[in-house]
Every structure is written in C-alpha cells, then in structure tokens.
Motif scaffolding. Sequence first.
Motif, PDB file in Angstrom:
ATOM      1  N   ALA A 104      29.161   1.550 -45.558  1.00  0.00           N
ATOM      2  CA  ALA A 104      28.920   1.236 -44.149  1.00  0.00           C
ATOM      3  C   ALA A 104      27.746   2.007 -43.561  1.00  0.00           C
ATOM      4  CB  ALA A 104      30.177   1.538 -43.325  1.00  0.00           C
ATOM      5  N   MET A 105      27.147   2.885 -44.349  1.00  0.00           N
ATOM      6  CA  MET A 105      26.022   3.653 -43.844  1.00  0.00           C
ATOM      7  C   MET A 105      24.871   2.727 -43.431  1.00  0.00           C
ATOM      8  SD  MET A 105      26.660   6.915 -43.829  1.00  0.00           S
ATOM      9  CE  MET A 105      28.327   6.421 -43.323  1.00  0.00           C
ATOM     10  N   PRO A 106      24.181   3.039 -42.331  1.00  0.00           N
ATOM     11  CA  PRO A 106      23.025   2.224 -41.943  1.00  0.00           C
ATOM     12  C   PRO A 106      22.025   2.105 -43.086  1.00  0.00           C
ATOM     13  CG  PRO A 106      23.582   3.794 -40.220  1.00  0.00           C
ATOM     14  CD  PRO A 106      24.421   4.153 -41.409  1.00  0.00           C
ATOM     15  N   ALA A 107      21.492   0.916 -43.262  1.00  0.00           N
ATOM     16  CA  ALA A 107      20.595   0.676 -44.393  1.00  0.00           C
ATOM     17  C   ALA A 107      19.245   1.353 -44.211  1.00  0.00           C
ATOM     18  CB  ALA A 107      20.399  -0.831 -44.582  1.00  0.00           C
ATOM     19  N   HIS A 108      18.800   1.544 -42.978  1.00  0.00           N
ATOM     20  CA  HIS A 108      17.468   2.119 -42.759  1.00  0.00           C
ATOM     21  C   HIS A 108      17.512   3.637 -42.856  1.00  0.00           C
ATOM     22  CE1 HIS A 108      18.672   2.983 -38.486  1.00  0.00           C
ATOM     23  NE2 HIS A 108      19.380   1.898 -38.687  1.00  0.00           N
ATOM     24  N   ASP A 109      16.525   4.213 -43.519  1.00  0.00           N
ATOM     25  CA  ASP A 109      16.481   5.650 -43.748  1.00  0.00           C
ATOM     26  C   ASP A 109      16.327   6.449 -42.463  1.00  0.00           C
ATOM     27  OD1 ASP A 109      16.795   5.351 -46.452  1.00  0.00           O
ATOM     28  OD2 ASP A 109      14.642   5.377 -46.895  1.00  0.00           O
ATOM     29  N   SER A 110      15.833   5.808 -41.410  1.00  0.00           N
ATOM     30  CA  SER A 110      15.605   6.532 -40.163  1.00  0.00           C
ATOM     31  C   SER A 110      16.882   6.735 -39.349  1.00  0.00           C
ATOM     32  CB  SER A 110      14.577   5.781 -39.306  1.00  0.00           C
ATOM     33  OG  SER A 110      15.046   4.471 -38.993  1.00  0.00           O
ATOM     34  N   ALA A 111      18.007   6.198 -39.815  1.00  0.00           N
ATOM     35  CA  ALA A 111      19.266   6.364 -39.090  1.00  0.00           C
ATOM     36  C   ALA A 111      19.589   7.840 -38.934  1.00  0.00           C
ATOM     37  CB  ALA A 111      20.394   5.653 -39.819  1.00  0.00           C
ATOM     38  N   SER A 112      20.044   8.215 -37.764  1.00  0.00           N
ATOM     39  CA  SER A 112      20.343   9.622 -37.496  1.00  0.00           C
ATOM     40  C   SER A 112      21.658  10.039 -38.136  1.00  0.00           C
ATOM     41  CB  SER A 112      20.424   9.849 -35.986  1.00  0.00           C
ATOM     42  OG  SER A 112      21.565   9.190 -35.452  1.00  0.00           O
ATOM     43  N   ALA A 113      21.866  11.344 -38.222  1.00  0.00           N
ATOM     44  CA  ALA A 113      23.128  11.870 -38.740  1.00  0.00           C
ATOM     45  C   ALA A 113      24.273  11.463 -37.824  1.00  0.00           C
ATOM     46  CB  ALA A 113      23.052  13.388 -38.855  1.00  0.00           C
ATOM     47  N   VAL A 114      24.015  11.428 -36.518  1.00  0.00           N
ATOM     48  CA  VAL A 114      25.058  11.022 -35.581  1.00  0.00           C
ATOM     49  C   VAL A 114      25.469   9.573 -35.832  1.00  0.00           C
ATOM     50  CG1 VAL A 114      25.570  10.576 -33.145  1.00  0.00           C
ATOM     51  CG2 VAL A 114      24.404  12.688 -33.811  1.00  0.00           C
ATOM     52  N   GLU A 115      24.499   8.694 -36.048  1.00  0.00           N
ATOM     53  CA  GLU A 115      24.812   7.298 -36.363  1.00  0.00           C
ATOM     54  C   GLU A 115      25.659   7.201 -37.627  1.00  0.00           C
ATOM     55  OE1 GLU A 115      21.409   4.260 -35.285  1.00  0.00           O
ATOM     56  OE2 GLU A 115      20.520   6.083 -36.120  1.00  0.00           O
ATOM     57  N   ARG A 116      25.304   7.998 -38.623  1.00  0.00           N
ATOM     58  CA  ARG A 116      26.022   7.951 -39.889  1.00  0.00           C
ATOM     59  C   ARG A 116      27.444   8.503 -39.753  1.00  0.00           C
ATOM     60  NH1 ARG A 116      22.464   7.045 -44.223  1.00  0.00           N
ATOM     61  NH2 ARG A 116      20.314   6.818 -43.496  1.00  0.00           N
ATOM     62  N   LEU A 117      27.603   9.556 -38.978  1.00  0.00           N
ATOM     63  CA  LEU A 117      28.942  10.111 -38.772  1.00  0.00           C
ATOM     64  C   LEU A 117      29.808   9.134 -37.985  1.00  0.00           C
ATOM     65  CD1 LEU A 117      28.053  13.837 -37.992  1.00  0.00           C
ATOM     66  CD2 LEU A 117      29.238  12.964 -40.020  1.00  0.00           C
ATOM     67  N   ARG A 118      29.213   8.444 -37.044  1.00  0.00           N
ATOM     68  CA  ARG A 118      29.980   7.458 -36.292  1.00  0.00           C
ATOM     69  C   ARG A 118      30.350   6.275 -37.175  1.00  0.00           C
ATOM     70  NH1 ARG A 118      26.456   8.288 -30.796  1.00  0.00           N
ATOM     71  NH2 ARG A 118      27.780   9.928 -29.896  1.00  0.00           N
ATOM     72  N   ALA A 119      29.518   5.956 -38.157  1.00  0.00           N
ATOM     73  CA  ALA A 119      29.856   4.899 -39.107  1.00  0.00           C
ATOM     74  C   ALA A 119      31.075   5.301 -39.935  1.00  0.00           C
ATOM     75  CB  ALA A 119      28.673   4.602 -40.024  1.00  0.00           C
ATOM     76  N   VAL A 120      31.161   6.582 -40.303  1.00  0.00           N
ATOM     77  CA  VAL A 120      32.338   7.081 -41.023  1.00  0.00           C
ATOM     78  C   VAL A 120      33.581   6.933 -40.155  1.00  0.00           C
ATOM     79  CG1 VAL A 120      33.444   9.132 -41.980  1.00  0.00           C
ATOM     80  CG2 VAL A 120      31.035   8.696 -42.458  1.00  0.00           C
ATOM     81  N   GLN A 121      33.459   7.334 -38.891  1.00  0.00           N
ATOM     82  CA  GLN A 121      34.599   7.255 -37.973  1.00  0.00           C
ATOM     83  C   GLN A 121      35.050   5.814 -37.781  1.00  0.00           C
ATOM     84  OE1 GLN A 121      34.055   6.477 -34.221  1.00  0.00           O
ATOM     85  NE2 GLN A 121      36.252   6.535 -33.843  1.00  0.00           N
ATOM     86  N   ARG A 122      34.104   4.895 -37.625  1.00  0.00           N
ATOM     87  CA  ARG A 122      34.458   3.473 -37.445  1.00  0.00           C
ATOM     88  C   ARG A 122      35.142   2.921 -38.690  1.00  0.00           C
ATOM     89  NH1 ARG A 122      29.234   3.276 -35.118  1.00  0.00           N
ATOM     90  NH2 ARG A 122      28.400   2.375 -37.036  1.00  0.00           N
TER      91      ARG A 122
END
Length: 208
Positions: A79-97
């Motif tokens: 579920a991690m954002p495909a684009h490398d520019s995704a922030s750590a916050v975006e990635r952590l929220r993806a884990v939570q979702r």
Amino acid sequence: MSSSHPAPTLRQRKRQRARDGLYAAALELLADRPYEEITIDEICERAEVGRASFYRIYGAKAGLLLEFNHRLARDAREAMPAHDSASAVERLRAVQRTLVANWTATGPALREMLRAFLTEAGPALFSAATEAPPHPELLSLVAQIVERGQRTGELDARLEPSFVSWLVVTGMATATGQWITGGERTDLERATGDVLEVLLAGLVRPVP
C-alpha cells in the motif's frame, strides 16, 4: 519480467500451500465455534495437512494470529505510495489505513482469536518481545519508513528508528486490542489515527 528474488522451490511451494490451507481451515472452524473449543487436530483434518506440519509452521494455535500479522505487513508494504517523493508521514498513514482495513474486514473469528491471544498466549509471547515480537515484519517496515524520513530531514533524527517503530506499532496494536474488547464503543480508525497523530507531533520537524 526479471525478479531479484529466486523462484520458490517445490518444497517452499508445498509449505506455502499447507500454511494457506491451515489458516483458511482455522478461520472456517472459527466461524462456527469458539476459539478455545477448536483443536489443532480439527484444523489439520479440515486442511488435510499433517499435525507435524502444523507445529512446524505455526508452533501453536496462537501462531495463526502471527500469520494474520504477516499478511498485514505484506499488505501495508504493497500500500506504500508508488512515487519516491512520498513523505514518511504519508507512508505511516498508509500503514495505519491498511491496519484498519484489514482488521475491519475480518469477521468475529479472527477477533476471537485475538481475544484469546491477548488473554492466554499474549503475556508469554510479549515477555520475550525483544527476541520474537508478534509483528516483526510490520516493525521492520515502519522502521524503514522512519529511517527514510530521518535521512530526508522530515523526522527528528534523535531517536532510533527501531524504537520509534516500536512506539508506532505497539500503540496502534493497543488501540486495536481496545477495539476488539470494546466492540462498537471504539472507533478503530479514529483510535489508531489518534495514536499516530500524537506520535507524529513529536517526530515531525517543524518547517522553518
């Protein structure tokens, strides 16, 4: 298409089929009867897998919950954002979702398994959490996200990524446990989201 990982061997494929079959059989049985009434023999009979294989794969009935955690970590990584520019916050929220989606998609069977895990197997397993945590793959994924965020300057680098990961994962796991035991009185999405926001408040570096 080439892959960096070798194709699984015949033995590995057979082991995976047995793992999947046992897990599916356990959930089918749990749909009709309480966790404590179901035996390993019944799970093996339904899955048509030998008892010895069950113990090699799962060790005990509580190991079935670790299988759920393995699948949760796999889904979170995907579920991690495909684009490398995704922030750590975006990635952590993806884990939570992903955690919320996976748990709310489960029926009473797996929730009953978690209740039993928390009340019976939980204390013994968590007493050795540093040696064999119940969610090692999720801890590893979150630690990687935190380390990445520290390298880019997004997250405060004074804390060890592994410690931050432990705070994030155990915090959301505690919220999940409260949701399991509290039923509809707890909103899982809000509870896990609140945990993450509180932690991020102390982790995210303010923009100058």
